[in-house]
Structure formats: structure tokens, C-alpha cells
Design a protein around this motif. Structure first.
Motif, PDB file in Angstrom:
ATOM      1  N   ALA A  17       0.818  -1.215   0.000  1.00 54.94           N
ATOM      2  CA  ALA A  17       0.000   0.000   0.000  1.00 54.94           C
ATOM      3  C   ALA A  17       0.850   1.262   0.000  1.00 54.94           C
ATOM      4  CB  ALA A  17      -0.938   0.006   1.203  1.00 54.94           C
ATOM      5  N   ILE A  18       1.884   1.290   0.851  1.00 55.74           N
ATOM      6  CA  ILE A  18       2.689   2.505   1.017  1.00 55.74           C
ATOM      7  C   ILE A  18       4.159   2.136   1.162  1.00 55.74           C
ATOM      8  CG2 ILE A  18       2.985   4.642   2.344  1.00 55.74           C
ATOM      9  CD1 ILE A  18       0.207   4.160   3.544  1.00 55.74           C
ATOM     10  N   VAL A  19       5.006   2.879   0.469  1.00 59.16           N
ATOM     11  CA  VAL A  19       6.453   2.767   0.623  1.00 59.16           C
ATOM     12  C   VAL A  19       6.961   4.073   1.212  1.00 59.16           C
ATOM     13  CG1 VAL A  19       8.664   2.533  -0.569  1.00 59.16           C
ATOM     14  CG2 VAL A  19       6.703   1.162  -1.305  1.00 59.16           C
ATOM     15  N   TYR A  20       7.767   3.974   2.259  1.00 58.44           N
ATOM     16  CA  TYR A  20       8.345   5.159   2.890  1.00 58.44           C
ATOM     17  C   TYR A  20       9.794   4.844   3.229  1.00 58.44           C
ATOM     18  CZ  TYR A  20       8.783   9.182   6.096  1.00 58.44           C
ATOM     19  OH  TYR A  20       9.185  10.347   6.707  1.00 58.44           O
ATOM     20  N   LEU A  25       4.359  -0.793   3.875  1.00 59.57           N
ATOM     21  CA  LEU A  25       3.170  -1.298   4.561  1.00 59.57           C
ATOM     22  C   LEU A  25       2.272  -1.946   3.520  1.00 59.57           C
ATOM     23  CD1 LEU A  25       1.918  -1.074   7.504  1.00 59.57           C
ATOM     24  CD2 LEU A  25       0.525   0.776   6.576  1.00 59.57           C
ATOM     25  N   SER A  26       1.921  -3.182   3.745  1.00 57.15           N
ATOM     26  CA  SER A  26       1.041  -3.877   2.816  1.00 57.15           C
ATOM     27  C   SER A  26      -0.400  -3.457   3.040  1.00 57.15           C
ATOM     28  CB  SER A  26       1.166  -5.386   2.994  1.00 57.15           C
ATOM     29  OG  SER A  26       0.642  -5.776   4.262  1.00 57.15           O
ATOM     30  N   PHE A  27      -1.253  -3.723   2.055  1.00 58.68           N
ATOM     31  CA  PHE A  27      -2.678  -3.462   2.239  1.00 58.68           C
ATOM     32  C   PHE A  27      -3.223  -4.299   3.397  1.00 58.68           C
ATOM     33  CE2 PHE A  27      -2.645  -1.463  -1.943  1.00 58.68           C
ATOM     34  CZ  PHE A  27      -3.605  -0.478  -1.802  1.00 58.68           C
ATOM     35  N   ALA A  28      -2.713  -5.520   3.540  1.00 61.28           N
ATOM     36  CA  ALA A  28      -3.169  -6.384   4.635  1.00 61.28           C
ATOM     37  C   ALA A  28      -2.838  -5.753   5.980  1.00 61.28           C
ATOM     38  CB  ALA A  28      -2.528  -7.768   4.518  1.00 61.28           C
ATOM     39  N   ALA A  29      -1.613  -5.221   6.112  1.00 50.82           N
ATOM     40  CA  ALA A  29      -1.211  -4.583   7.368  1.00 50.82           C
ATOM     41  C   ALA A  29      -1.988  -3.292   7.596  1.00 50.82           C
ATOM     42  CB  ALA A  29       0.290  -4.302   7.345  1.00 50.82           C
TER      43      ALA A  29
END
Length: 500
Positions: A17-20, A25-29
Motif C-alpha cells: 500500500a505505502i512505501v516510505y 506497509l502492505s494493504f493487509a497490514a
């Protein structure tokens, strides 16, 4: 709410979902952690629906908190760490939050305050999905964004879940690439409404948000390394970021080989920049979009063409979205014909229910249209229309857009007047190629200070930094013996402008 449904759907795909930076962070997380936060809010705050205040920058934990708020039936107030402590306290004083997420030590008091460690413990707790009946309803507030206010105190724009749904419907023809997935540039602060494009549109289409934070934006070498790594499909930003990038010969389709479109909003897109983008990224659509926070991010858009850039008219801000009624009216409220400039009024389901706790401002800015029953907003923007395209001519009041941020010049003036030894102040925008590039403050001193212009400016800038965000602090300070006045006895800003 659509975004919450899509999060649950993509949580079953294994997508990111997000890269920082080095973290992701995965969509599941994201789904799991937002559920945990929603459960915590329901247990901690019960039926109290006061918005949750979130103080941070681009931390991976923030979107989970935002969506957790929505799942628990309450809104949130994002406040970026670029806001100085006094500004943060002013916002907190208006919201009176029962719970504050403080990721950067703002020191805002509330019955419950979660720092980074306490928040992580909450988000990591196991939790079952929250029943839909707890989710925020279409007419309920999803978020409140605080913008510059003319009295020197920020004002909070309330946006409902229904407003967001209307925004997604209107923007779909412009953003929808008929793809499921891809990568989306996530550089806009969560306290700036353009970030809604990433949070509510890109994520709902299963895209990965590639995050660029303020530290990276301030370092050209780091910025280009991040852009190369991002490999984004969709770029949404203010023109200011692209203006920094085009100064380097690296900024071409070799850097971003898969980019499918650029969308610029938040401030004036100059013809010079649009032409440069067309040259650097041949065949990639360059879109200019417009919209005030009070109408939920964006309400118009248009793809730039060579003909538009060669025209003697300004760059158009676009066509009104299919679900937005855009009217251009005279001072008396009469509809104006094509080509004649007047105030732009916006009507539709994306228009905010109003400012938080400010019925006085709501009465001036918002209205219900007698003919259609639609909610409307007075933008205060001077515009005209030709062949469906809307052209922006400037502000009717003292509000300007600077580096993508909306600034009330009176806000800056009122805070300047509070600085020691300043009797009065007038702030003017400095224009370059049709856009505001900085602010200049003209000041009257209560008594001579014996300082050089450089030393005086440093002293005033230091005083303002404690009460205003950096983007609102004037670049230049000019001390005058007296202000020129017009026939109404008011400061003659046209005469001051001649001194810029």
C-alpha cells in the motif's frame, strides 16, 4: 464508505500500500492496523465523536489512524510538523480533541495522548474487523483541514464522507487509467487537501503510494534518487515541485519511464512550465486542475495543449467536473456571459458543510441555491469561461496560493502586528510568470530600532517562526516612514506594489 471497502478487498492480494524510505506497509497490514485503531477508539471514546487530532508528517502509522477513525464513525484532523507550536495549539483550542496522536512532541493537552510508542502498541494489537454500522456515514465529517484565516486564527474546513465520494466521482475521468494497481507519488503533506488524491483515490484503486518526505524534498540529490526509485505511474503535485525538478537535465522520461500522466494543482501552472514538461515527457498528458479545500480538493481539470500555450490567454484551469456546477457571476449575483470575468461559484455534492465552529464565516461563504437545492460556495476567485474552459484571473480578496498553500495575507499582517515594535504591516505577493513566488512585508515601526534591513528582517523572521508556518513568513521586510493611503483612508496597496 468506498475506500474502506477497497482496503478490505486489497488486503487479500498481498499488495504493497505505502512505501516510505526503506519501510513499507502492505494493504493487509494497513487493513489490520486500521481495524486495531478503530477498536481502540470505540473502546476508549465510546460514543464521543469528537475528531481525533493527528500531529505528524508522513509516518506509515498515520493512514492507519485516519482510516481507523473513519471505521469508528469519527473524523480526524491532520496537522503537519511544519506547523509551529502556537499554530498547533490554536487548532487544538478549536477542536478540543479527546484524543491526540502526537508523533513529534507537540505537547498538546488532551484526555488521551498517544506518542509514537504508545500508538504502535495500539496498532499492533490483534483486532477483528469493525462492523459497517460503526463506519462514518455520508453526512458525517471524515476530516477537518485547517487553512489560513484572515483574523490570524486558522479556520477548519469540514469534509464529509459524502463530499469525498462526490470528489471521486468527479475526478474519475481524469485520474482513472483503467488499470488496477500502479505507483502514485505521495509527496503532499496530509494536512494539505491534495493528499486526498493519494489516500482516497489511488489507494482505492490498489495503487502503491511512494512517499517522499520533507527532508527528501529539501535535498535535490535525495529527491532525484527517490524519484528514480519511485517509478511512479501517476504524478500529482503543485507546479512548484516540478519547477525545482526541471532545473535538472535528469528530469526526463528516462527518470520516470512509466509515468502515464502529470496532474498539477494548488497554484498557477505557468505556460513556461507546461511547455517544459511537454518537451521533457513527450506524449505524457499534462493536466492542470483546480479546486478549493471547501469543495473537496478538485472541481475542474483540462489537459494542456500546444494551442493553449500559444494562446494569449492565461493557462485554463479546466472544465468543471460533470457533477459540479460552476457559475461565474457579477457582484450582484447575476450570471455573466462567456468571456466576462466575475466570481466563481461552485455548487454540488462535493461542497463542504462549512467551517468547524464558525457560523459567522459559513453565512458569508456557503449557501443553498434556491433553484436547484444544491449547496454552494463563494470561491472569491475571479474567473471567466470560454467554450466551457474556465480561466483564473486572480483573487477578489487578499488570499493567495504560495507553493501550493493557501495564505490569507491578512493572517500574516495580523501576526506581524503582534511582533514587538511593529505598529502596522501590509503584506503583498511577489509575482513571477503569473504566479506568487514569495511575500514582501511593508512595516511601520513604533520607534526607530537602529538595525540594518538584514538584522531587522532576521529578528522579525525569528519572531514569526514561532506562530506561523514557514511558507507564510515573508521573504523580505521593508520599513517605511508612512503608508500611502487611498481615498477611503485605507492602505493603498497599489502604491506599495510599485515598490516591490
Amino acid at each position: 464508505m468506498f475506500i474502506l471497502e477497497k482496503l478490505a478487498q486489497y488486503a487479500r492480494t498481498g499488495r504493497t500500500a505505502i512505501v516510505y524510505g526503506d519501510d513499507s506497509l502492505s494493504f493487509a497490514a494497513l487493513e489490520r492496523r486500521s481495524n486495531a485503531f478503530a477498536r481502540y477508539l470505540l473502546d476508549t471514546l465510546a460514543d464521543d465523536r469528537t475528531p481525533v487530532m493527528i500531529y505528524g508528517h508522513k509516518e506509515l502509522s498515520i493512514p492507519a489512524c485516519m482510516f481507523g477513525c473513519l471505521k469508528s464513525g469519527r473524523g480526524y484532523v491532520p496537522v503537519d510538523t511544519t506547523f509551529p507550536p502556537e499554530r498547533v495549539r490554536q487548532i487544538a483550542a478549536q477542536v478540543q480533541p479527546k484524543l491526540v496522536i502526537d508523533l513529534a512532541g507537540a505537547g498538546v493537552g488532551a484526555p488521551v495522548v498517544l506518542d509514537a510508542d504508545a500508538l504502535e502498541a495500539v496498532l499492533a494489537a490483534p483486532a477483528e474487523p469493525v462492523a459497517r454500522e460503526n463506519w462514518v456515514l455520508p453526512a458525517q465529517t471524515a476530516y477537518i483541514l485547517f487553512t489560513s484565516g484572515s483574523t490570524g486564527t486558522p479556520k477548519g474546513v469540514q469534509i464529509t464522507a459524502g463530499n469525498i465520494a462526490a470528489f471521486r466521482e468527479g475526478v474519475a475521468p481524469w485520474f482513472d487509467l483503467d488499470v488496477d494497481g500502479g505507483r502514485f507519488l505521495n509527496e503532499i503533506s496530509y494536512s494539505f487537501d491534495v493528499s486526498v488524491c493519494a489516500l482516497y483515490d489511488a489507494l482505492s484503486r490498489g495503487m502503491t503510494l511512494y512517499t517522499v518526505d520533507k527532508t527528501t524534498l529539501g535535498d535535490t540529490k535525495k529527491l532525484f534518487a527517490a524519484l528514480r526509485a519511485s517509478d511512479v505511474d501517476v504524478w500529482v503535485s503543485t507546479p512548484s515541485l516540478a519547477e525545482i525538478c526541471v532545473q535538472s537535465e535528469q528530469f526526463t522520461n528516462a527518470l520516470l519511464p512509466h509515468v502515464k500522466r502529470f496532474v498539477f494543482c494548488g497554484e498557477v501552472l505557468t505556460k513556461k512550465l507546461a511547455a517544459q514538461m511537454m518537451e521533457r515527457f513527450p506524449g505524457v498528458p499534462i493536466l492542470n486542475a483546480y479546486g478549493p479545500t471547501e469543495a473537496t480538493v478538485l472541481v475542474t481539470a483540462a489537459e494542456m495543449t500546444r494551442d493553449m500555450l500559444q494562446s494569449d490567454r492565461p493557462t485554463p484551469i479546466g472544465y468543471a467536473f460533470s457533477n459540479v456546477t460552476a457559475r461565474i457571476v457579477s457582484e450582484s449575483g447575476e450570471a455573466l456571459p462567456d468571456g466576462e470575468a466575475g466570481e466563481l461559484l461552485l455548487l454540488g455534492e462535493s461542497v463542504s458543510p462549512g467551517y468547524f465552529g464558525r457560523p459567522d464565516l459559513n453565512a458569508k461563504s456557503f449557501f443553498i441555491d434556491e433553484k436547484t437545492g444544491l449547496r454552494g460556495y463563494h470561491t472569491g476567485d475571479l474567473c471567466y469561461r470560454l467554450d466551457g474552459l474556465i480561466y483564473y484571473c486572480g483573487r477578489l480578496d487578499s488570499q493567495v496560493k504560495l507553493n501550493g498553500f493557501r495564505v490569507e495575507l491578512e493572517d500574516v499582517e495580523n501576526n506581524l502586528a503582534r511582533v514587538e515594535n511593529i505598529a502596522r504591516a501590509a503584506v503583498l505577493p511577489v509575482m513571477t510568470d503569473g504566479k506568487v513566488t514569495s511575500l514582501t512585508a511593508f512595516i511601520l515601526l513604533q520607534s526607530p530600532d537602529g538595525l540594518s534591513a538584514l538584522k531587522r528582517g532576521q529578528k522579525i523572521r525569528a519572531a514569526l517562526s514561532g506562530v506561523l508556518p514557514s511558507y507564510m513568513v515573508p521573504r523580505k521586510f521593508v520599513a517605511l516612514d508612512a503608508f500611502p493611503l487611498n481615498t477611503n483612508g485605507k492602505v493603498d496597496k497599489k502604491s506599495l506594489a510599485a515598490l516591490l
